[in-house]
Design a protein around this motif. Structure first.
Motif, PDB file in Angstrom:
ATOM      1  N   SER A 134      22.079  33.223  43.866  1.00 23.38           N
ATOM      2  CA  SER A 134      21.395  31.945  44.089  1.00 23.38           C
ATOM      3  C   SER A 134      22.153  30.779  43.465  1.00 23.38           C
ATOM      4  CB  SER A 134      19.977  32.007  43.505  1.00 23.38           C
ATOM      5  OG  SER A 134      20.016  32.218  42.092  1.00 23.38           O
ATOM      6  N   GLU A 135      22.915  31.061  42.389  1.00 24.37           N
ATOM      7  CA  GLU A 135      23.681  30.002  41.718  1.00 24.37           C
ATOM      8  C   GLU A 135      25.139  29.953  42.179  1.00 24.37           C
ATOM      9  OE1 GLU A 135      23.269  30.744  37.569  1.00 24.37           O
ATOM     10  OE2 GLU A 135      21.149  30.123  37.505  1.00 24.37           O
ATOM     11  N   PHE A 136      25.514  30.830  43.102  1.00 25.79           N
ATOM     12  CA  PHE A 136      26.889  30.901  43.620  1.00 25.79           C
ATOM     13  C   PHE A 136      27.901  31.045  42.477  1.00 25.79           C
ATOM     14  CE2 PHE A 136      24.382  28.564  46.711  1.00 25.79           C
ATOM     15  CZ  PHE A 136      24.690  29.222  47.888  1.00 25.79           C
ATOM     16  N   SER A 137      27.544  31.894  41.514  1.00 26.69           N
ATOM     17  CA  SER A 137      28.419  32.101  40.353  1.00 26.69           C
ATOM     18  C   SER A 137      29.489  33.154  40.634  1.00 26.69           C
ATOM     19  CB  SER A 137      27.589  32.523  39.129  1.00 26.69           C
ATOM     20  OG  SER A 137      26.692  31.497  38.769  1.00 26.69           O
ATOM     21  N   GLY A 138      29.157  34.138  41.442  1.00 26.59           N
ATOM     22  CA  GLY A 138      30.109  35.212  41.716  1.00 26.59           C
ATOM     23  C   GLY A 138      30.076  36.257  40.621  1.00 26.59           C
ATOM     24  N   ASP A 201      44.073  48.232  50.000  1.00 26.34           N
ATOM     25  CA  ASP A 201      45.035  47.682  50.951  1.00 26.34           C
ATOM     26  C   ASP A 201      44.571  47.908  52.392  1.00 26.34           C
ATOM     27  OD1 ASP A 201      45.286  50.386  51.009  1.00 26.34           O
ATOM     28  OD2 ASP A 201      47.473  50.434  50.940  1.00 26.34           O
ATOM     29  N   ASP A 202      43.266  48.058  52.567  1.00 26.33           N
ATOM     30  CA  ASP A 202      42.696  48.272  53.898  1.00 26.33           C
ATOM     31  C   ASP A 202      42.875  47.011  54.736  1.00 26.33           C
ATOM     32  OD1 ASP A 202      41.279  48.911  56.139  1.00 26.33           O
ATOM     33  OD2 ASP A 202      39.480  49.572  55.091  1.00 26.33           O
ATOM     34  N   ASP A 203      43.668  47.112  55.817  1.00 26.27           N
ATOM     35  CA  ASP A 203      43.956  45.960  56.662  1.00 26.27           C
ATOM     36  C   ASP A 203      42.820  45.619  57.617  1.00 26.27           C
ATOM     37  OD1 ASP A 203      46.607  45.505  55.671  1.00 26.27           O
ATOM     38  OD2 ASP A 203      47.247  47.282  56.788  1.00 26.27           O
ATOM     39  N   GLU A 204      41.795  46.466  57.672  1.00 22.34           N
ATOM     40  CA  GLU A 204      40.693  46.213  58.584  1.00 22.34           C
ATOM     41  C   GLU A 204      39.604  45.348  57.955  1.00 22.34           C
ATOM     42  OE1 GLU A 204      39.224  49.852  60.153  1.00 22.34           O
ATOM     43  OE2 GLU A 204      41.104  50.379  61.164  1.00 22.34           O
ATOM     44  N   LEU A 205      39.754  45.000  56.673  1.00 22.82           N
ATOM     45  CA  LEU A 205      38.786  44.123  56.038  1.00 22.82           C
ATOM     46  C   LEU A 205      38.861  42.727  56.658  1.00 22.82           C
ATOM     47  CD1 LEU A 205      38.955  44.942  52.215  1.00 22.82           C
ATOM     48  CD2 LEU A 205      37.064  45.339  53.764  1.00 22.82           C
ATOM     49  N   PRO A 206      37.729  42.108  56.908  1.00 21.01           N
ATOM     50  CA  PRO A 206      37.744  40.749  57.472  1.00 21.01           C
ATOM     51  C   PRO A 206      38.458  39.781  56.527  1.00 21.01           C
ATOM     52  CG  PRO A 206      35.550  41.728  57.627  1.00 21.01           C
ATOM     53  CD  PRO A 206      36.362  42.650  56.781  1.00 21.01           C
ATOM     54  N   PRO A 207      39.211  38.842  57.066  1.00 23.65           N
ATOM     55  CA  PRO A 207      39.932  37.880  56.224  1.00 23.65           C
ATOM     56  C   PRO A 207      39.010  37.053  55.338  1.00 23.65           C
ATOM     57  CG  PRO A 207      40.728  37.811  58.495  1.00 23.65           C
ATOM     58  CD  PRO A 207      39.496  38.657  58.493  1.00 23.65           C
ATOM     59  N   ALA A 208      37.734  36.915  55.746  1.00 25.65           N
ATOM     60  CA  ALA A 208      36.798  36.106  54.967  1.00 25.65           C
ATOM     61  C   ALA A 208      36.461  36.745  53.623  1.00 25.65           C
ATOM     62  CB  ALA A 208      35.515  35.886  55.768  1.00 25.65           C
ATOM     63  N   LEU A 209      36.664  38.055  53.511  1.00 26.43           N
ATOM     64  CA  LEU A 209      36.371  38.744  52.252  1.00 26.43           C
ATOM     65  C   LEU A 209      37.537  38.550  51.296  1.00 26.43           C
ATOM     66  CD1 LEU A 209      34.800  42.070  53.561  1.00 26.43           C
ATOM     67  CD2 LEU A 209      33.655  39.962  52.876  1.00 26.43           C
ATOM     68  N   GLY A 210      37.210  38.117  50.094  1.00 26.24           N
ATOM     69  CA  GLY A 210      38.245  37.767  49.138  1.00 26.24           C
ATOM     70  C   GLY A 210      38.610  38.890  48.188  1.00 26.24           C
ATOM     71  N   PHE A 211      39.185  38.486  47.037  1.00 30.16           N
ATOM     72  CA  PHE A 211      39.722  39.440  46.083  1.00 30.16           C
ATOM     73  C   PHE A 211      38.636  40.330  45.494  1.00 30.16           C
ATOM     74  CE2 PHE A 211      40.906  40.590  41.735  1.00 30.16           C
ATOM     75  CZ  PHE A 211      42.096  41.246  41.953  1.00 30.16           C
ATOM     76  N   ARG A 212      37.443  39.770  45.219  1.00 30.70           N
ATOM     77  CA  ARG A 212      36.369  40.575  44.635  1.00 30.70           C
ATOM     78  C   ARG A 212      36.017  41.761  45.529  1.00 30.70           C
ATOM     79  NH1 ARG A 212      34.191  35.547  42.886  1.00 30.70           N
ATOM     80  NH2 ARG A 212      33.986  35.440  40.598  1.00 30.70           N
ATOM     81  N   HIS A 213      35.917  41.499  46.828  1.00 28.13           N
ATOM     82  CA  HIS A 213      35.537  42.567  47.746  1.00 28.13           C
ATOM     83  C   HIS A 213      36.648  43.610  47.876  1.00 28.13           C
ATOM     84  CE1 HIS A 213      32.870  39.219  48.807  1.00 28.13           C
ATOM     85  NE2 HIS A 213      32.019  40.140  49.212  1.00 28.13           N
ATOM     86  N   ARG A 214      37.897  43.175  47.866  1.00 26.74           N
ATOM     87  CA  ARG A 214      39.008  44.130  47.920  1.00 26.74           C
ATOM     88  C   ARG A 214      39.055  44.977  46.655  1.00 26.74           C
ATOM     89  NH1 ARG A 214      42.580  44.212  51.836  1.00 26.74           N
ATOM     90  NH2 ARG A 214      42.538  42.558  53.417  1.00 26.74           N
ATOM     91  N   ALA A 229      29.676  43.445  44.514  1.00 23.86           N
ATOM     92  CA  ALA A 229      30.437  42.194  44.553  1.00 23.86           C
ATOM     93  C   ALA A 229      29.519  41.079  45.045  1.00 23.86           C
ATOM     94  CB  ALA A 229      31.648  42.322  45.473  1.00 23.86           C
ATOM     95  N   VAL A 230      29.407  40.025  44.238  1.00 27.70           N
ATOM     96  CA  VAL A 230      28.620  38.849  44.611  1.00 27.70           C
ATOM     97  C   VAL A 230      29.595  37.723  44.915  1.00 27.70           C
ATOM     98  CG1 VAL A 230      26.823  37.231  43.925  1.00 27.70           C
ATOM     99  CG2 VAL A 230      26.752  39.597  43.104  1.00 27.70           C
ATOM    100  N   SER A 231      29.518  37.191  46.131  1.00 26.95           N
ATOM    101  CA  SER A 231      30.454  36.172  46.564  1.00 26.95           C
ATOM    102  C   SER A 231      30.190  34.839  45.868  1.00 26.95           C
ATOM    103  CB  SER A 231      30.368  35.985  48.083  1.00 26.95           C
ATOM    104  OG  SER A 231      31.149  34.894  48.508  1.00 26.95           O
ATOM    105  N   GLU A 232      31.246  34.225  45.378  1.00 23.53           N
ATOM    106  CA  GLU A 232      31.130  32.917  44.730  1.00 23.53           C
ATOM    107  C   GLU A 232      30.964  31.809  45.762  1.00 23.53           C
ATOM    108  OE1 GLU A 232      33.527  30.282  41.343  1.00 23.53           O
ATOM    109  OE2 GLU A 232      34.315  32.220  42.040  1.00 23.53           O
ATOM    110  N   GLU A 233      31.469  32.003  46.976  1.00 18.69           N
ATOM    111  CA  GLU A 233      31.396  30.977  48.014  1.00 18.69           C
ATOM    112  C   GLU A 233      30.051  30.971  48.736  1.00 18.69           C
ATOM    113  OE1 GLU A 233      33.916  33.110  47.695  1.00 18.69           O
ATOM    114  OE2 GLU A 233      35.407  31.724  46.877  1.00 18.69           O
ATOM    115  N   SER A 234      29.564  32.171  49.092  1.00 20.80           N
ATOM    116  CA  SER A 234      28.344  32.254  49.897  1.00 20.80           C
ATOM    117  C   SER A 234      27.137  32.784  49.140  1.00 20.80           C
ATOM    118  CB  SER A 234      28.589  33.147  51.124  1.00 20.80           C
ATOM    119  OG  SER A 234      28.863  34.479  50.719  1.00 20.80           O
TER     120      SER A 234
END
Length: 272
Positions: A134-138, A201-214, A229-234
């Motif tokens: 809710s606070e977009f802290s990540g 190093d999974d190349d099938e991950l969507p580009p929108a997913l950042g370092f935390r998700h990888r 993983a909690v996204s800081e952007e969304s």
């Protein structure tokens, strides 16, 4: 044994089985390297090998000798080029043949943890994820299951404190020196913060997913830990389990998946 004659070839049931197994193996290897640069290397090497089989069948001795040397050297090169894919393949085999997957072994050697055993309380984790989103802290939270995670704990700052929502929020605060990296939770306690995780190093991950998700996916590929993983952007929450990443989870779904996974029976010799 029943044998079919195809031109000048005699094909039996074992030959058909052999062809089927090789086809399945090549298909699985291609799935591992699909979409990467390594896939083109794999296809090129496969074509060279097919050319070798053709010239050998035709009796072209000189070309056969040249291609034999190329293939023997190329096998070593493939190990170097495909080291990440080989690692993923072996992890896949290891997890699919894990003793915990056997119903019979689970029945005799495994049990549900009793009330006296140390369990990780999920409520502080879920409440902290709700606030972080809710606070977009990540945030990046690793919850231990069976595998030893001490080497990952040593990559960060050892805390060894009681698990609580305020402490998790304080760690992931943008003003905290520990907010970068992952928090590692073991046996109901916050073992370490600012931990470094292996990155997928999974190349099938969507580009929108950042370092935390990888990092979450990479940790779940290397261990049996559950990684949030909690996204800081969304502010959206994701959960990585056994090399699978579940994204855009609502809070209730995150809690259900996490509890179901962590409450699975554990091997007696892992717990005692």
């Amino acid at each position: 044994m029943l044998v079919f004659r195809l031109g000048f070839l005699d094909v039996g049931w074992l030959d058909l089985l052999d062809i089927l197994l090789v086809t399945v193996l090549i298909y699985q290897i291609y799935n591992l390297v699909r979409g990467s640069v390594a896939s083109r290397v794999f296809i090129g090497y496969l074509l060279v090998y097919l050319a070798y089989l053709v010239v050998k069948a035709l009796g072209l001795n000189l070309m056969t000798t040249i291609l034999e040397y190329f293939i023997s050297v190329g096998a070593l090169a493939l190990i170097i080029i495909f080291q990440q894919e080989i690692r993923r393949f072996l992890l896949l085999i290891g997890k699919s043949t894990n003793v915990a997957n056997s119903r019979w072994i689970r029945r005799w050697l495994m049990r549900q943890p009793n009330d006296g055993e140390s369990q990780t309380q999920l409520k502080p984790i879920i409440d902290a994820c709700k606030t972080l989103g809710s606070e977009f802290s990540g945030g990046l939270i690793v919850v231990q299951k069976n595998d030893d995670l001490e080497k990952f704990a040593l990559s960060g700052e050892i805390i060894n404190a009681d698990l609580s929502k305020p402490l998790l929020l304080a760690i992931f605060s943008q003003y905290s020196p520990l907010h970068d990296g992952a928090v590692l939770i073991s046996n109901g306690r916050i073992r370490a913060a600012r931990c470094i995780l292996p990155v997928s190093d999974d190349d099938e991950l969507p580009p929108a997913l950042g370092f935390r998700h990888r990092a979450a996916l990479g940790m779940s590929e290397a261990t049996d830990a559950a990684v949030i993983a909690v996204s800081e952007e969304s502010g959206r929450m994701s959960l990585a389990l056994n090399g699978e990443l579940y994204t855009n989870l609502v809070l209730s779904e995150l809690e259900t998946r996490l509890e179901s996974y962590l409450r699975e029976p554990k091997l007696l010799n892992h717990l005692q």
